[in-house]
Design a protein around this motif. Sequence first.
Motif, mmCIF file in Angstrom:
data_model
loop_
_atom_site.group_PDB
_atom_site.id
_atom_site.type_symbol
_atom_site.label_atom_id
_atom_site.label_comp_id
_atom_site.label_asym_id
_atom_site.label_seq_id
_atom_site.Cartn_x
_atom_site.Cartn_y
_atom_site.Cartn_z
ATOM 1 N N MET A 56 0.848 -1.175 0.000
ATOM 2 C CA MET A 56 0.000 0.000 0.000
ATOM 3 C C MET A 56 0.886 1.229 0.000
ATOM 4 O O MET A 56 1.823 1.333 0.767
ATOM 5 C CB MET A 56 -0.908 -0.017 1.218
ATOM 6 N N SER A 57 0.588 2.166 -0.826
ATOM 7 C CA SER A 57 1.390 3.379 -0.954
ATOM 8 C C SER A 57 1.034 4.377 0.138
ATOM 9 O O SER A 57 -0.133 4.593 0.442
ATOM 10 C CB SER A 57 1.152 4.007 -2.322
ATOM 11 N N VAL A 58 2.059 4.938 0.729
ATOM 12 C CA VAL A 58 1.856 5.978 1.724
ATOM 13 C C VAL A 58 1.669 7.286 0.979
ATOM 14 O O VAL A 58 2.498 7.673 0.164
ATOM 15 C CB VAL A 58 3.085 6.085 2.664
ATOM 16 N N GLN A 59 0.576 7.982 1.232
ATOM 17 C CA GLN A 59 0.289 9.224 0.530
ATOM 18 C C GLN A 59 0.656 10.406 1.413
ATOM 19 O O GLN A 59 0.513 10.362 2.621
ATOM 20 C CB GLN A 59 -1.197 9.308 0.152
ATOM 21 N N VAL B 14 13.162 -1.138 -4.503
ATOM 22 C CA VAL B 14 14.008 -0.686 -3.408
ATOM 23 C C VAL B 14 15.237 -1.581 -3.287
ATOM 24 O O VAL B 14 16.337 -1.107 -2.995
ATOM 25 C CB VAL B 14 13.209 -0.644 -2.078
ATOM 26 N N SER B 15 15.082 -2.880 -3.553
ATOM 27 C CA SER B 15 16.234 -3.795 -3.464
ATOM 28 C C SER B 15 17.310 -3.431 -4.481
ATOM 29 O O SER B 15 18.509 -3.531 -4.187
ATOM 30 C CB SER B 15 15.787 -5.245 -3.648
ATOM 31 N N ASP B 16 16.907 -2.967 -5.674
ATOM 32 C CA ASP B 16 17.892 -2.546 -6.677
ATOM 33 C C ASP B 16 18.631 -1.294 -6.221
ATOM 34 O O ASP B 16 19.846 -1.167 -6.401
ATOM 35 C CB ASP B 16 17.209 -2.267 -8.020
ATOM 36 N N ILE B 17 17.895 -0.357 -5.624
ATOM 37 C CA ILE B 17 18.509 0.870 -5.104
ATOM 38 C C ILE B 17 19.490 0.513 -3.984
ATOM 39 O O ILE B 17 20.614 1.016 -3.945
ATOM 40 C CB ILE B 17 17.432 1.852 -4.579
ATOM 41 N N GLN C 223 13.649 2.388 6.775
ATOM 42 C CA GLN C 223 13.265 3.013 8.034
ATOM 43 C C GLN C 223 13.479 4.519 8.067
ATOM 44 O O GLN C 223 12.785 5.211 8.808
ATOM 45 C CB GLN C 223 14.033 2.370 9.192
ATOM 46 N N THR C 224 14.416 5.023 7.297
ATOM 47 C CA THR C 224 14.767 6.438 7.416
ATOM 48 C C THR C 224 14.599 7.220 6.124
ATOM 49 O O THR C 224 13.820 8.172 6.057
ATOM 50 C CB THR C 224 16.233 6.583 7.892
ATOM 51 N N HIS C 225 15.342 6.836 5.111
ATOM 52 C CA HIS C 225 15.490 7.687 3.927
ATOM 53 C C HIS C 225 14.254 7.711 3.022
ATOM 54 O O HIS C 225 13.841 8.785 2.571
ATOM 55 C CB HIS C 225 16.735 7.276 3.142
ATOM 56 N N LEU C 226 13.668 6.571 2.751
ATOM 57 C CA LEU C 226 12.483 6.555 1.888
ATOM 58 C C LEU C 226 11.284 7.250 2.546
ATOM 59 O O LEU C 226 10.611 8.041 1.876
ATOM 60 C CB LEU C 226 12.140 5.126 1.465
ATOM 61 N N PRO C 227 11.014 7.014 3.837
ATOM 62 C CA PRO C 227 9.922 7.772 4.461
ATOM 63 C C PRO C 227 10.169 9.290 4.442
ATOM 64 O O PRO C 227 9.236 10.068 4.241
ATOM 65 C CB PRO C 227 9.878 7.228 5.896
ATOM 66 N N GLN C 228 11.423 9.709 4.637
ATOM 67 C CA GLN C 228 11.748 11.137 4.599
ATOM 68 C C GLN C 228 11.480 11.715 3.201
ATOM 69 O O GLN C 228 10.855 12.761 3.056
ATOM 70 C CB GLN C 228 13.228 11.355 4.956
ATOM 71 N N SER D 205 5.163 0.934 -0.017
ATOM 72 C CA SER D 205 5.814 0.091 0.992
ATOM 73 C C SER D 205 5.429 -1.384 0.870
ATOM 74 O O SER D 205 6.174 -2.239 1.334
ATOM 75 C CB SER D 205 5.501 0.610 2.397
ATOM 76 N N ASP D 206 4.292 -1.688 0.238
ATOM 77 C CA ASP D 206 3.905 -3.086 0.043
ATOM 78 C C ASP D 206 4.667 -3.711 -1.121
ATOM 79 O O ASP D 206 5.201 -4.803 -1.009
ATOM 80 C CB ASP D 206 2.398 -3.206 -0.197
ATOM 81 N N ALA D 207 4.731 -3.000 -2.237
ATOM 82 C CA ALA D 207 5.416 -3.516 -3.416
ATOM 83 C C ALA D 207 6.925 -3.281 -3.344
ATOM 84 O O ALA D 207 7.676 -3.819 -4.148
ATOM 85 C CB ALA D 207 4.863 -2.859 -4.678
#
Length: 167
Positions: free
Chosen positions: A1-4, A41-44, A72-77, A88-90
């Motif tokens: 599910m995407s965080v908006q 995200v795994s590729d990044i 935990q830090t960078h993507l949420p920021q 975050s689901d995919a």
Amino acid sequence: MSVQTNRSESLAESEVFHILGNDRRRAIVQLLAEEAGQVDVSDIASEIAANETDTTPVPNNLYKSVYVSLQQTHLPQLQEDAVIEYDSDAKTIQRGPNFDDVLQYIDGHGETESTALRFHFAVCLLGLAVIAFAGLGIPLLSSVDPVLSSVVVLLAVAASSLYRLLA
């Protein structure tokens, strides 16, 4: 599910500098700039881990450490600042509404500004050369009115600037 995120305003310059002040966030923006569409995200995480170590293959513990810090830090920021859209689901990311605001501060990505400045400089030099050669009595150019050529140069620079502002 995407965080908006509900953030609709663009980023302040200080916010952009905070974002780019971290090597991993800067790497995320650079890597996403090279890709079209969604990126895993795994590729990044793999790319960042590979850039942080000189060993091949990348040690698994370093990959896991990078992956966890991204999650935990960078993507949420970056999601909160609307630089990326993070599912975050995919476990995928893509460019967000403020992506270009951040990208323009990274070396090599502000080329359109540089191109416009070069164009303005070239037009001004051409205009000055025409005026100087007309004043020196160079045949063919001596018949050019210096005021008219100045107006043409200024109109060309103004039109280019207006185009850049509206684009």
